[in-house]
Scaffold this active site. Sequence first.
Site, PDB file in Angstrom:
ATOM      1  N   LYS A 141     -27.402 -25.499 -26.843  1.00 25.59           N
ATOM      2  CA  LYS A 141     -26.437 -24.350 -26.685  1.00 25.59           C
ATOM      3  C   LYS A 141     -25.874 -23.906 -27.791  1.00 25.59           C
ATOM      4  CE  LYS A 141     -25.056 -24.987 -22.275  1.00 25.59           C
ATOM      5  NZ  LYS A 141     -25.453 -26.764 -22.240  1.00 25.59           N
ATOM      6  N   GLY A 175     -21.993 -29.943 -21.989  1.00 29.50           N
ATOM      7  CA  GLY A 175     -21.018 -30.502 -20.796  1.00 29.50           C
ATOM      8  C   GLY A 175     -21.496 -30.198 -19.492  1.00 29.50           C
ATOM      9  N   SER A 176     -20.912 -31.007 -18.543  1.00 27.42           N
ATOM     10  CA  SER A 176     -21.500 -31.117 -17.134  1.00 27.42           C
ATOM     11  C   SER A 176     -20.727 -29.747 -16.432  1.00 27.42           C
ATOM     12  CB  SER A 176     -21.058 -32.268 -16.219  1.00 27.42           C
ATOM     13  OG  SER A 176     -21.916 -33.302 -16.937  1.00 27.42           O
ATOM     14  N   GLY A 177     -21.104 -29.628 -15.340  1.00 35.87           N
ATOM     15  CA  GLY A 177     -20.338 -28.320 -14.611  1.00 35.87           C
ATOM     16  C   GLY A 177     -21.603 -27.072 -14.499  1.00 35.87           C
ATOM     17  N   HIS A 178     -22.629 -27.471 -15.197  1.00 34.79           N
ATOM     18  CA  HIS A 178     -23.585 -26.115 -15.241  1.00 34.79           C
ATOM     19  C   HIS A 178     -24.845 -26.592 -14.660  1.00 34.79           C
ATOM     20  CE1 HIS A 178     -21.044 -24.732 -18.528  1.00 34.79           C
ATOM     21  NE2 HIS A 178     -21.194 -25.630 -19.344  1.00 34.79           N
ATOM     22  N   ASP A 194     -21.144 -28.914 -29.274  1.00 36.66           N
ATOM     23  CA  ASP A 194     -22.404 -29.280 -28.893  1.00 36.66           C
ATOM     24  C   ASP A 194     -23.360 -29.226 -30.153  1.00 36.66           C
ATOM     25  OD1 ASP A 194     -22.314 -29.782 -26.257  1.00 36.66           O
ATOM     26  OD2 ASP A 194     -22.679 -27.812 -25.766  1.00 36.66           O
ATOM     27  N   HIS A 230     -18.245 -21.000 -19.400  1.00 35.22           N
ATOM     28  CA  HIS A 230     -17.273 -21.939 -19.144  1.00 35.22           C
ATOM     29  C   HIS A 230     -16.070 -21.113 -18.782  1.00 35.22           C
ATOM     30  CE1 HIS A 230     -19.612 -23.763 -22.382  1.00 35.22           C
ATOM     31  NE2 HIS A 230     -19.381 -24.782 -21.477  1.00 35.22           N
TER      32      HIS A 230
END
Lengths: 333, 333
Positions: free
Chosen positions: A105, A54-57, A110, A219
């Site tokens: 991860k 996921g994006s945001g990291h 994922d 998250h």
Amino acid sequence: MKKLINDPKNVVDEAVAGVALAHADLVTVVTDPIYIVRKDAPVAGKVALVSGGGSGHEPLHGGFVGYGMLDAAVPGPVFTSPTPDPILAATKAVDSGAGVLHIVKNYTGDVLNFETAADLAAADGIEVRTVVVDDDVAVKDSLYTAGRRGVAGTVLVEKIAGAAAQRGDSLDEVAEIATKVNSQVRSMGVALTPCVVPHAGEPSFTLAEDEIEIGIGIHGEPGRERIKIEPADAIVERILGPIVDDIPFASGDKVLLFVNGMGGTPQIELYITFRHAFEVLASKGIEVTRTLVGNYVTSLEMQGFSITVLKLDDELTELWDAPVQTAALRWGR
Amino acid sequence: MKKLINDPKNVVDEAVAGVALAHADLVTVVTDPIYIVRKDAPVAGKVALVSGGGSGHEPLHGGFVGYGMLDAAVPGPVFTSPTPDPILAATKAVDSGAGVLHIVKNYTGDVLNFETAADLAAADGIEVRTVVVDDDVAVKDSLYTAGRRGVAGTVLVEKIAGAAAQRGDSLDEVAEIATKVNSQVRSMGVALTPCVVPHAGEPSFTLAEDEIEIGIGIHGEPGRERIKIEPADAIVERILGPIVDDIPFASGDKVLLFVNGMGGTPQIELYITFRHAFEVLASKGIEVTRTLVGNYVTSLEMQGFSITVLKLDDELTELWDAPVQTAALRWGR
């Protein structure tokens, strides 16, 4: 919610378009499906590394694409796994015939999507190995995970396995190095504030004005406990203790100490926590021989930090020191 | 206020102790008075660069000490200029006989204290030149400033003048390069949230839930106006317009585009703004040939960003590309 965005639906598309413009010397951004690939991929004869999630990291994972680290990164929507399609497309784009290592991860989405992509790639004749990173000692079987979560230790796996691939190791050898790093790295994090996923528009959880969450996931998923905020040194001891006890790390060990910011914490605070983590390890006879401090695996604008400790040996140290040229990590070439 | 600190009085001392432990390969931290100095200082025959100012803007300036950039950085208390004593001590520590350039952001306290230190150094036989950076187009005669404020453009002055010193330019030549960069660089910033100075314990100003401040200073001092939050692209246009009009930048110019995070803004948002700034410049025939994106001149945990544009020529481009090895900027060596 105040964010520097246009339409929440376009956050990832517009951000990777920015990455393409900012780092055209290092990477190419492919759209439909979206992935970020090393400019010179596929690199003849070299094992390729693909990661994603996921994006945001950010800078994880796109900021780590380049010489000596990842060959491709696949960004999903914010905090949501990419589907198998872009993972497969990235895998095909980087394979030079030497095979591809997927670094994943440990989050259920994922793991499933990378597995599907690996199966499809194998059906196309590409040899794929997968290493699942699960360095977070905070909890088992968390909100989105069976087993431990994969967090900031992922950066160290990607850097060191990337260096092994760059020096010409075989797919089995690169997979073995990545597995070894994962087996010797442990992390734990703390949140002072929640973060807001753009399309949700509201904090994913709440914390009282004097409260912090020990063992937070990247998250914002729950950790071990909520406590009243304490001095930084006490917080460091709370999370470093379980990390050291887990492997356990022991007197005489040489380690890499990595203090990671969650996105919204000032650098001055990261160095304050680094200082005490270093001192605590030293007091146990654990020698910090390599260091990393900064925002590398973030949770949007969350305030907080994590500590990661990796047990080093001569080979891992040499691979850590090897040249790397990516947007977020670069040295020595 | 939730911060990863111990006693607010010890924030700077403990943070620089962390820097010393994390970057022992690059820098030495001297205490009493505090300054951060390049490990191999003084470098024989090389002009030395010293910068500094209040803490809370990290990685500025300590993160820029090393090969090809600063020889020393002098951190004051948070958002407060260092006194002349540590500036003088740092100046003496780095002088190899080739002279010292002081790079000073245009804030009244910094200008006065660096001036006093320069006078004292001169009395000790050290040749000192000073370049005052004043790149912020937002306002004149702000809260702590006569004239324009010095903000994110300072990083570019330090990098490029540092490269000139590293290649062996004389003190006059390095000062001339620094002056040239300052004359060709313009910046402007936006705040989405305030920040909290540790010893104050409260936000230095307030913004409503839907409000942003256009033209903010790096200590939260007032800008041009407060407006309701808008889409990122509209905000970019609001601050990029005055930047481009100021010199003015014109069609055919080659520029370095630098999007700087104020500390608490996710990287994904910085790339969204970078994307549109690049597009707007391109639409005016201004070609972005070099880029920088990230948190380099921060205001603690403030959410927001600034845009900096530097007009390049062949010499400045070559100096920008020259090798640099510091905690916060490193490449090519």
